[in-house]
Design a protein around this motif. Structure first.
Motif, mmCIF file in Angstrom:
data_model
loop_
_atom_site.group_PDB
_atom_site.id
_atom_site.type_symbol
_atom_site.label_atom_id
_atom_site.label_comp_id
_atom_site.label_asym_id
_atom_site.label_seq_id
_atom_site.Cartn_x
_atom_site.Cartn_y
_atom_site.Cartn_z
ATOM 1 N N LEU A 132 0.865 -1.122 -0.122
ATOM 2 C CA LEU A 132 0.076 -0.042 0.007
ATOM 3 C C LEU A 132 0.939 1.415 0.031
ATOM 4 C CD1 LEU A 132 -2.880 1.008 -0.163
ATOM 5 C CD2 LEU A 132 -3.014 0.956 2.421
ATOM 6 N N ARG A 133 1.788 1.298 0.850
ATOM 7 C CA ARG A 133 2.715 2.535 1.076
ATOM 8 C C ARG A 133 3.404 2.844 -0.520
ATOM 9 N NH1 ARG A 133 7.928 4.153 3.075
ATOM 10 N NH2 ARG A 133 8.461 2.106 3.498
ATOM 11 N N GLU A 134 3.815 1.554 -1.167
ATOM 12 C CA GLU A 134 4.380 1.607 -2.477
ATOM 13 C C GLU A 134 3.623 2.395 -3.388
ATOM 14 O OE1 GLU A 134 6.112 -1.384 -5.986
ATOM 15 O OE2 GLU A 134 5.441 -2.060 -3.998
ATOM 16 N N MET A 135 2.209 1.904 -3.406
ATOM 17 C CA MET A 135 1.131 2.436 -4.230
ATOM 18 C C MET A 135 1.084 4.005 -4.078
ATOM 19 S SD MET A 135 -2.191 3.761 -4.239
ATOM 20 C CE MET A 135 -2.936 2.957 -2.983
ATOM 21 N N LEU A 136 1.028 4.477 -2.534
ATOM 22 C CA LEU A 136 0.850 5.662 -2.279
ATOM 23 C C LEU A 136 1.914 6.420 -2.875
ATOM 24 C CD1 LEU A 136 -0.206 5.534 1.437
ATOM 25 C CD2 LEU A 136 -1.757 6.292 -0.544
ATOM 26 N N ASN A 137 2.942 6.226 -2.803
ATOM 27 C CA ASN A 137 4.062 6.824 -3.504
ATOM 28 C C ASN A 137 4.418 6.765 -4.892
ATOM 29 O OD1 ASN A 137 5.280 8.285 -1.074
ATOM 30 N ND2 ASN A 137 5.370 5.889 -0.362
ATOM 31 N N LYS A 138 3.871 5.807 -5.527
ATOM 32 C CA LYS A 138 4.233 5.534 -6.935
ATOM 33 C C LYS A 138 2.937 6.013 -7.736
ATOM 34 C CE LYS A 138 7.539 1.633 -6.889
ATOM 35 N NZ LYS A 138 7.568 0.290 -7.695
ATOM 36 N N VAL A 139 1.758 6.111 -7.217
ATOM 37 C CA VAL A 139 0.579 6.211 -8.004
ATOM 38 C C VAL A 139 0.088 7.788 -7.443
ATOM 39 C CG1 VAL A 139 -1.484 5.550 -8.961
ATOM 40 C CG2 VAL A 139 0.235 4.058 -8.507
ATOM 41 N N PRO A 140 0.576 8.912 -7.401
ATOM 42 C CA PRO A 140 0.274 9.922 -6.360
ATOM 43 C C PRO A 140 -1.333 10.418 -6.823
ATOM 44 C CG PRO A 140 1.652 10.730 -8.360
ATOM 45 C CD PRO A 140 1.884 9.094 -8.267
ATOM 46 N N HIS A 141 -1.857 10.285 -7.906
ATOM 47 C CA HIS A 141 -3.147 10.612 -8.401
ATOM 48 C C HIS A 141 -4.249 9.810 -7.534
ATOM 49 C CE1 HIS A 141 -6.692 11.535 -11.049
ATOM 50 N NE2 HIS A 141 -6.414 12.872 -10.588
#
Length: 582
Positions: A132-141
């Motif tokens: 989840l944290r990876e997603m928050l930082n890789k997919v900002p929109h």
């Protein structure tokens, strides 16, 4: 008095999601619905695809259940997820295609408080919690939509009044107030029932009429009777044992200074943990509305600021442990070694750098009878937790600073039928922002008492009155026009100056004559700086590698903005110390 309960029932269909909400007062297209229940577009879904796996559920199959920990992110591709209140299986909302399930528990990794059930044959994109944290930082929109929705959904759930924990106990009771304050500060949805109310009596009878209170019903029907904070945190899913791994930065105190430092440090790759004895927010967390903090022209409550800070900190990978108390610190034997923090949970935490951002404590009201009513009529914070106890009742606020002014306006505006007495020792103005002074003087239901102080508080089972006397510290102060006046009030909110709480810190850490921590050039001038090869960093204390920021630091300005500046400067100091050690 039973706490107000506002119904959060949404009429919806499995495709379009919520259509109206009694909580938000809006129908389709209201700003709250748009924020709380956004729809991901095609590009959003495409960006999520590399991080997600696909899964399917039959109609009526449970996707997740209340009490499940470490929830994954579920995004609806087809079909729908209906969200149910576990207390009675009532409908809350339905997420259709392009929408996602979850609120702030996705980030805090706490047990989810609602149940999700598939409606129709449902196909989902599932982002594992560990990614989840990876997603928050890789997919900002997508990150932006998720974070804003998480905050708004938790606000709506908290407003429902029948989701989450149940708390039964006397409102004007220290133990009940502490339970409510802890849950409020840690954004745990709960409903409080006065033990003498009809519903409170019914619940207690159903629970076997426990002899002690407060009583807390947790997930699964587990009962806690007059719990300590650690037991309460465990029952509420807040507590996770403090990790004993060595960290680059340990921050003691989760107020604005500590949380700012955590956000900046974690975002820059510094392994960080925040420790607090109660929960996020610090002294600012007790403010009903902060209007002079940059970037929030309409103001922001201390609780909302704390919630946003926690989510931002967790987004970047910092950790937090609460409630936990640092019993003592053993300074590093050499400048390049680790400091050892002994915690009351039994953990020995090792940190290369320690930031003391523990804030201050409001001075206690020195009036006859005050101790009898502490947390039972006399309060040192002013949020909805305290204010709801005194609906339509006259109250008093003591103090002449911004915190006192914010509390006065909050109490006057949230209940126009009450009279708020503001008691000021000298005169209103020098220590308070001008905008607050003007509002207070213009408010019809605020009565200003200048040049006086509270001599005594009175009452039998509850606080009923305060007695004023002229404030005359040296025999030459302006006398009150109302000497000896007695005012009928049900509560007193006290904001009369603060004291640093740092008795647990090493003796080698120098303080000024008031007990505030010396840092930077002041630490150097104290004659107690131990190193000859370098001077201390701007926020470094007389113990190398231990920093201080925010209200607890000598010479700081007691404002939220200043604390935020201190927190960001602390991270600059951390990087400098790291470079020195290298």
């Amino acid at each position: 008095m039973e706490s107000p309960q506002r119904e959060f029932r949404q009429q919806s269909d499995p495709v379009s999601g919520p259509r109206n909400s009694d909580v938000t007062g809006g129908g389709p297209g209201t700003s709250s619905n748009i924020v709380a229940f956004p729809k991901l577009d095609t590009s959003d879904l495409a960006a999520l695809a590399p991080l997600a796996e696909l899964c399917s559920f039959e109609d009526g199959q449970t996707v997740f259940r209340a009490g499940d920990a470490d929830l994954d992110l579920f995004v609806v591709e087809s079909g729908a997820i209906e969200i149910l209140n576990p207390s009675d299986n009532s409908h809350i909302v339905t997420h259709g295609p392009g929408q996602f399930a979850g609120d702030i528990d996705l980030l805090t990794r706490r047990p989810v408080i609602v149940t999700g059930v598939a409606r129709g044959l449902t196909r989902l994109m599932r982002v594992p919690g560990e990614r989840l944290r990876e997603m928050l930082n890789k997919v900002p929109h997508v990150s932006e939509k998720l974070l804003m929705a998480a905050q708004e959904r938790r606000r709506l759930l908290s407003a429902v009044g029948n989701v989450g924990l149940k708390v039964v106990g006397p409102g004007k009771c220290r133990e009940t107030m502490l339970v409510r304050e802890f849950l409020f500060k840690n954004f745990v949805p709960f409903t409080w029932y006065e033990s003498a109310s009809e519903q409170g009596q019914k619940l207690l009878a159903n629970w076997g009429s426990p002899k002690k209170s407060p009583v807390v019903e947790c997930s699964g029907g587990r009962l806690l009777i007059n719990p300590g904070l650690r037991e309460l945190a465990q029952g509420a899913g807040v507590w996770r044992h403090c990790p004993g791994d060595a960290v680059d930065l340990a921050i003691v105190g989760a107020g604005p200074a500590g949380m700012t430092a955590a956000v900046y440090a974690a975002s820059e790759g510094v392994s960080t943990i925040v420790l607090d004895r109660l929960g996020p927010g610090g002294q600012a967390g007790g403010s009903s509305k902060i209007e002079n903090f940059i970037g929030f022209p309409n103001g922001i409550s201390g609780a909302e600021l704390a919630t946003r800070s926690v989510l931002q900190m967790l987004k970047f990978g910092a950790k937090m442990a609460a409630p936990v108390t640092v019993e003592r610190i053993e300074p590093a034997a050499t400048p390049g070694d680790y400091h050892s923090l002994h915690l009351d949970c039994g953990t020995l935490l090792r940190a290369r750098t320690v930031l003391i951002a523990a804030g201050v404590h409001w001075r206690r009201l020195e009036a006859v009878g005050a101790e009898q009513f502490e947390s039972a009529g006399i309060h040192y914070a002013c949020t909805s937790v305290e204010a709801i106890l005194y609906d339509a009742q006259n109250v008093a606020v003591v103090g002449a600073g911004n915190s006192a002014g914010q509390a006065t306006m909050f109490l006057a505006e949230c209940c126009p039928d009450r009279r708020v007495h503001l008691v000021v020792r000298k005169r209103l103005g020098p220590g308070m922002s001008n905008y607050l002074v003007g509002r207070i003087r213009a408010a019809a239901n605020i009565c200003l008492h200048e040049g006086v102080e509270i001599e005594a508080v009175g009452g039998k089972k509850r606080l009923e009155s305060i007695a004023l006397r002229a404030y005359d510290p040296d025999g030459d102060s302006q006398k009150s026009q109302e000497p000896g006046q007695t005012l009928p009030v049900s509560a007193v909110f006290v904001f009369i100056g603060a004291e640093p709480g740092c008795s647990w810190l090493p003796e080698t850490l120098a303080r000024d004559k008031l007990g505030y921590i010396l840092t930077g050039t002041d630490a150097l001038r104290s004659g107690r700086w131990p190193l000859n090869d370098r001077e201390p960093c701007p926020l470094e204390t007389t113990v190398p590698g231990i920093l201080a920021a925010g209200d607890i630091r000598a010479g700081s300005t007691k404002r939220v903005g200043f604390a935020v500046g201190d927190g960001s400067l602390a991270v600059t100091c951390v990087h400098k110390l790291t470079a020195i050690r290298s």
